[in-house]
Design an enzyme around this catalytic site. Structure first.
Site, mmCIF file in Angstrom:
data_model
loop_
_atom_site.group_PDB
_atom_site.id
_atom_site.type_symbol
_atom_site.label_atom_id
_atom_site.label_comp_id
_atom_site.label_asym_id
_atom_site.label_seq_id
_atom_site.Cartn_x
_atom_site.Cartn_y
_atom_site.Cartn_z
ATOM 1 C CB SER A 23 -0.958 0.029 1.193
ATOM 2 O OG SER A 23 -0.242 0.159 2.411
ATOM 3 C CG HIS A 62 -1.782 3.921 4.933
ATOM 4 N ND1 HIS A 62 -3.104 3.562 4.877
ATOM 5 C CD2 HIS A 62 -1.112 2.934 4.269
ATOM 6 C CE1 HIS A 62 -3.232 2.425 4.229
ATOM 7 N NE2 HIS A 62 -2.035 2.027 3.850
ATOM 8 C CG ASP A 89 -6.000 4.776 5.359
ATOM 9 O OD1 ASP A 89 -6.033 4.278 4.221
ATOM 10 O OD2 ASP A 89 -4.945 4.959 5.991
#
Length: 149
Positions: A23, A62, A89
């Site tokens: 990711s 992230h 998210d």
């Protein structure tokens, strides 16, 4: 003791983590080892953080894409997104807690301060193939037994 010492020095419950998914590509790849610190300051858009949600076992790495500071409570609310993901998210947040749209600063484990590429693959392999742990421990035991002088 070393782990606890690192935790205290970095102000993070987990000063070292391994990237488990794709990711965050191209910033970080699966198997990269990340070094975290948790500064006593507000966080900024663009910083890469590791956070842990209440009902999730594995922390998530992230990038911060939006920050909102509640002036009444003086609390920071954070929105994140993986560099390689199409959406932010909020879906992940909602899985943890219904209607949740923002991360709180308390859920942030740390900010990425540095990394070593691919070193974490051993950890990933041991999680994917639990038998490998026994093979490695057995090999270490045999090495210790037969290399004594």
């Amino acid at each position: 003791m070393v782990w606890k010492g690192l935790s205290v020095a970095t102000n993070s419950e987990a000063p070292i983590v391994v990237v488990l998914t794709e990711s965050m590509e191209p910033a970080f790849y699966r198997g990269d080892l990340l070094f975290l610190h948790n500064p006593n300051r507000t966080l900024d858009v663009g910083e890469i953080i590791v956070y842990k949600l209440a009902n999730k076992e594995i922390p998530i790495v992230h990038r911060i894409v939006n920050v909102h500071t509640d002036s009444k409570e003086n609390k920071q609310h954070i929105l994140t997104k993986g560099d390689n993901n199409n959406a932010d998210d909020r879906g992940i947040f909602a899985e943890s807690q219904r209607g949740k749209l923002w991360l709180s600063r308390d859920e942030v484990m740390g900010v990425v301060g540095g990394y070593v590429p691919s070193v974490g693959y051993l950890t990933i392999m041991m999680n994917d193939y639990p038998q490998l742990k026994f093979v490695l421990l057995g090999s270490l035991a045999l090495f210790a037994l037969f290399t004594r002088e």
